[in-house]
Design an enzyme around this catalytic site. Structure first.
Site, PDB file in Angstrom:
ATOM      1  N   LYS A   1       0.879  -1.286   0.074  1.00 22.79           N
ATOM      2  CA  LYS A   1      -0.041  -0.041   0.117  1.00 22.79           C
ATOM      3  C   LYS A   1       0.828   1.162   0.145  1.00 22.79           C
ATOM      4  CE  LYS A   1      -4.217   1.886   0.425  1.00 22.79           C
ATOM      5  NZ  LYS A   1      -5.252   1.733  -0.761  1.00 22.79           N
TER       6      LYS A   1
ATOM      7  N   ASP B   1      -5.474  -3.090  -2.288  1.00 23.87           N
ATOM      8  CA  ASP B   1      -7.021  -3.285  -2.555  1.00 23.87           C
ATOM      9  C   ASP B   1      -7.078  -3.916  -4.058  1.00 23.87           C
ATOM     10  OD1 ASP B   1      -5.525  -1.042  -3.409  1.00 23.87           O
ATOM     11  OD2 ASP B   1      -6.902   0.323  -2.816  1.00 23.87           O
TER      12      ASP B   1
ATOM     13  N   ASP C   1      -1.842 -12.485   5.224  1.00 22.41           N
ATOM     14  CA  ASP C   1      -2.904 -12.885   6.249  1.00 22.41           C
ATOM     15  C   ASP C   1      -4.264 -13.091   5.436  1.00 22.41           C
ATOM     16  OD1 ASP C   1      -3.928 -14.742   8.425  1.00 22.41           O
ATOM     17  OD2 ASP C   1      -4.729 -12.508   9.038  1.00 22.41           O
TER      18      ASP C   1
ATOM     19  N   ASP D   1      -6.257 -15.981   2.762  1.00 22.02           N
ATOM     20  CA  ASP D   1      -7.743 -16.521   3.058  1.00 22.02           C
ATOM     21  C   ASP D   1      -8.474 -16.208   1.716  1.00 22.02           C
ATOM     22  OD1 ASP D   1      -7.045 -17.386   5.681  1.00 22.02           O
ATOM     23  OD2 ASP D   1      -9.012 -16.705   6.506  1.00 22.02           O
TER      24      ASP D   1
HETATM   25  C1  IPM Z   1      -2.716 -17.762  10.128  1.00 19.16           C
HETATM   26  C2  IPM Z   1      -3.605 -17.315  11.299  1.00 19.16           C
HETATM   27  C3  IPM Z   1      -2.588 -16.503  12.212  1.00 19.16           C
HETATM   28  C4  IPM Z   1      -2.537 -15.267  11.680  1.00 19.16           C
HETATM   29  C5  IPM Z   1      -3.490 -16.419  13.837  1.00 19.16           C
HETATM   30  C6  IPM Z   1      -3.960 -17.664  14.184  1.00 19.16           C
HETATM   31  C7  IPM Z   1      -2.661 -15.830  14.674  1.00 19.16           C
HETATM   32  O1  IPM Z   1      -4.695 -16.549  10.999  1.00 19.16           O
HETATM   33  O2  IPM Z   1      -1.696 -18.368  10.263  1.00 19.16           O
HETATM   34  O3  IPM Z   1      -3.116 -17.005   9.009  1.00 19.16           O
HETATM   35  O4  IPM Z   1      -2.987 -14.393  11.679  1.00 19.16           O
HETATM   36  O5  IPM Z   1      -1.210 -15.337  11.202  1.00 19.16           O
HETATM   37 MN    MN Z   2      -4.871 -16.496   8.792  1.00 20.89          MN
END
Ligand code: IPM
Ligand code: MN
Length: 353
Positions: free
Chosen positions: A192, A224, A248, A252
């Site tokens: 960013k 973004d 992180d 996901d």
């Molecule tokens: C990950 C998890 C961790 C992170 C948490 C559990 C602290 O979400 O390994 O991605 O945020 O790194």
């Molecule tokens: Mn995570």
């Protein structure tokens, strides 16, 4: 004498233990087939460790990890801490302390798609063909660890700091460039830089470092926009290099490409011993029900073997997972009928010498 590797096993919380046990069995089968030995020693981590010792990353676990060749990790987190903002210790602190203590500054999260799972992805199938990327997420710096952090005395204000130095950026970026050299030779750095000073330091440092990797193409993308491009054109990405929190969140998001969080493995590396864990959490609603998808853990075990140099065994495990997917030998999150343990048994049958 065949080679022997010592593996620290930290099953942790929730579904961690039940998926990890499948990986151990798969690893043992692969070891027998490919002629090496594995020893497993269990350690406590997370809520399971708080219950026994009061500490989510006890001394004994730290010692065990440092004496091992690799760490197989399950999951961490328990709902009893999530809704208690006053909890003094949290399971997640164990994972963060461990990453820091073991110097695991680079987190590799490969994301690919399998045609047999297209039905499980919320995206259109034509977007999923040929998706094959790896996130290289910085893991021991940034806003997760920066000082100062905390609350003012009156409790009305809280703050976190995002801090990076050049050395932290360089060492994880090298991992990304070296990985790209073994792949499609493209690094996309996500940041960013239009807002954050740390992002501008990242750009400057990575641009400089890129001169040592003339065969690798480097481009930059704001976070973004990256969040959008991951859905709009996921094939674009090869190696995605980014700081701790962006990595992180984006990883996901990217887990929806293969269709389930239950498919994504990860490796955290940086020092002598690497840590291998599914990216999914402890999924407490499913704990003890024998329904969790073990593939992310099993694929993490394959990454562990790759790291140890047992490449044939690693790729045999990956192929066994593909066979299960193609034949519908999967858990219910992927539309199948098998339990966690039954999927494990199928993998072992496919691998058996
Ligand atoms: C990950 C998890 C961790 C992170 C948490 C559990 C602290 O979400 O390994 O991605 O945020 O790194
Ligand atoms: Mn995570």
């Amino acid at each position: 004498m065949s080679k022997t590797y010592s593996i620290a096993v930290l099953p942790g919380d929730g579904i961690g233990p039940e998926v990890t046990i499948q990986s151990i069995q798969v690893l043992l089968t692969a070891a027998e087939k490919f002629g090496f030995q594995l020893t497993f020693t269990e350690g406590l981590v997370g809520a399971a460790a708080i219950d026994v010792t009061g500490n989510p990353y006890p001394q004994e676990t730290a010692k065990l990890c440092k004496e091992s060749d690799a760490i197989l990790f399950g999951a961490i987190g328990h709902p009893k801490y999530d809704n208690d903002p006053n909890a003094k210790v949290r399971p997640e602190q164990g994972l963060l302390a461990m990453r820091r203590d073991l110097g695991l500054f680079a987190n590799l999260r490969p994301v690919k798609t399998w045609p047999a799972l297209y039905h499980a992805s919320p995206l259109k199938n034509e977007l999923l063909d040929g998706v094959d990327m790896v996130f290289v997420r910085e893991l021991t710096g940034g806003i997760y660890f920066g000082e100062p952090r905390g609350r003012t005395e009156n409790g009305f204000k809280a703050f976190d700091s995002c801090v990076y130095d050049k050395n932290e950026i360089e060492r994880v970026s090298k991992v990304a460039f070296e990985l790209a050299q073994k792949r499609r030779k493209k690094v996309t750095m996500v940041d960013k830089a239009n807002v954050l000073a740390t992002s501008r330091l990242w750009r400057e440092t990575v641009t400089e470092l890129a001169k040592s990797y003339p065969d690798v193409e480097l481009d930059f993308m704001f976070v973004d926009n990256a969040a959008m491009q991951l859905i709009r054109n996921p094939r674009f990405f090869d190696v995605v290099l980014t700081e701790n929190m962006f990595g992180d969140i984006l990883s996901d998001e990217a887990s929806m490409l293969p269709g389930s969080m239950g498919m994504l493995p990860s490796a955290s590396i940086g020092s002598k011993v690497g840590l291998f864990e599914p990216i999914h959490g402890s999924y407490p609603q499913a704990a003890g029900k024998n329904i969790a998808n073990p593939f992310a853990s099993v694929l993490s075990a394959a990454m562990l073997l790759t790291q140890l140099g047992e490449l044939e065994a690693a790729s045999a495990i990956e192929q066994a997972v593909e066979t299960c997917l193609a034949e519908g030998l999967v858990t219910e999150d992927l539309g199948g009928k098998l339990s966690t343990a039954e999927v494990g048994n199928e993998l072992i049958k496919i691998l058996k010498p």
